[in-house]
Design a protein around this motif. Structure first.
Motif, mmCIF file in Angstrom:
data_model
loop_
_atom_site.group_PDB
_atom_site.id
_atom_site.type_symbol
_atom_site.label_atom_id
_atom_site.label_comp_id
_atom_site.label_asym_id
_atom_site.label_seq_id
_atom_site.Cartn_x
_atom_site.Cartn_y
_atom_site.Cartn_z
ATOM 1 N N UNK A 160 0.838 -1.201 0.000
ATOM 2 C CA UNK A 160 0.000 0.000 0.000
ATOM 3 C C UNK A 160 0.874 1.253 0.000
ATOM 4 N N UNK A 161 1.909 1.248 0.828
ATOM 5 C CA UNK A 161 2.773 2.423 0.950
ATOM 6 C C UNK A 161 3.544 2.684 -0.340
ATOM 7 N N UNK A 204 6.535 10.910 1.564
ATOM 8 C CA UNK A 204 6.101 12.256 1.963
ATOM 9 C C UNK A 204 4.604 12.434 1.730
ATOM 10 N N UNK A 205 4.095 11.929 0.606
ATOM 11 C CA UNK A 205 2.669 12.027 0.312
ATOM 12 C C UNK A 205 1.847 11.204 1.299
ATOM 13 N N UNK A 206 2.340 10.036 1.628
ATOM 14 C CA UNK A 206 1.642 9.180 2.583
ATOM 15 C C UNK A 206 1.567 9.854 3.955
ATOM 16 N N UNK A 207 2.675 10.442 4.378
ATOM 17 C CA UNK A 207 2.674 11.154 5.670
ATOM 18 C C UNK A 207 1.739 12.366 5.632
ATOM 19 N N UNK A 249 -1.418 13.083 7.983
ATOM 20 C CA UNK A 249 -1.554 14.348 8.716
ATOM 21 C C UNK A 249 -2.871 15.040 8.381
ATOM 22 N N UNK A 250 -3.250 15.049 7.100
ATOM 23 C CA UNK A 250 -4.507 15.681 6.697
ATOM 24 C C UNK A 250 -5.711 14.967 7.308
ATOM 25 N N UNK A 251 -5.703 13.634 7.290
ATOM 26 C CA UNK A 251 -6.813 12.886 7.892
ATOM 27 C C UNK A 251 -6.890 13.154 9.390
ATOM 28 N N UNK A 252 -5.744 13.204 10.062
ATOM 29 C CA UNK A 252 -5.732 13.490 11.495
ATOM 30 C C UNK A 252 -6.262 14.900 11.774
ATOM 31 N N UNK A 253 -5.905 15.849 10.929
ATOM 32 C CA UNK A 253 -6.390 17.224 11.104
ATOM 33 C C UNK A 253 -7.902 17.289 10.909
ATOM 34 N N UNK A 254 -8.410 16.591 9.902
ATOM 35 C CA UNK A 254 -9.857 16.569 9.683
ATOM 36 C C UNK A 254 -10.582 15.894 10.842
ATOM 37 N N UNK A 255 -10.012 14.795 11.349
ATOM 38 C CA UNK A 255 -10.610 14.124 12.512
ATOM 39 C C UNK A 255 -10.633 15.070 13.707
ATOM 40 N N UNK A 256 -9.535 15.769 13.932
ATOM 41 C CA UNK A 256 -9.466 16.719 15.045
ATOM 42 C C UNK A 256 -10.511 17.812 14.915
ATOM 43 N N UNK A 257 -10.683 18.293 13.717
ATOM 44 C CA UNK A 257 -11.687 19.347 13.461
ATOM 45 C C UNK A 257 -13.094 18.824 13.761
#
Length: 158
Positions: free
Chosen positions: A125-126, A132-135, A139-147
């Motif tokens: 999968x990776x 860098x794109x995977x990270x 990060x984007x998914x974590x930010x959306x979850x946090x929001x």
């Protein structure tokens, strides 16, 4: 002329949520098949992973919070894992009734074997994305979850 309503999945956030739901479903189906020979399900494997993440320092409530699930559903799975001899309980110095959930040697072996089976899949999968794109995706998914969690805590639906 009245503005036409936007189709529900034309909004980029809606399209993302739909794809996350699809990914979750695919992960559960794949995980169920992967760990079935070990006597596990994706749900049991996920709880074992949360226990491993907590290194035996998590109560059921903390495990559930760690996974973003309801305590009752995690309690049911922990009870099943205990019945199967994969987890046990230890006293919690911070709380008399909320015991800590720990893996037994059998549970550690099952989790280690599941992890071994998963590694080539994770690598495959990776390899589809640059590291860098995977990270950045993570990060984007974590930010959306946090929001979303922030909106939930504030009682807002905006």
């Amino acid at each position: 002329m009245k503005d036409e309503p936007q189709a529900p999945f034309d909004h980029p956030a809606n399209a993302l949520v739909l794809e996350v739901f699809r990914l979750n479903g695919a992960l559960i189906r794949f995980g169920d098949a992967l760990v079935k020979p070990l006597g596990l399900t994706s749900a049991r494997w996920q709880v074992l992973g949360s226990i491993a993440h907590g290194r035996g320092a998590f109560s059921v409530a903390r495990l559930a919070d760690n996974m973003g699930l309801a305590r009752q559903s995690v309690q049911r799975i922990v009870d099943e894992l205990a019945e199967a001899g994969l987890v046990g309980f230890e006293p919690n110095p911070a709380h008399k009734r909320a015991r800590l959930v720990v893996m037994t040697p059998r549970g550690r072996r099952a989790f280690a074997r599941a992890t071994e089976l998963w590694h080539p899949v994770a690598d495959a999968m990776a390899s589809a994305l640059a590291l860098r794109e995977l990270r950045k995706t993570t990060d984007n998914l974590a930010a959306l979850r946090g929001r979303l969690e922030q909106h939930t805590e504030n009682g807002s639906s905006e």
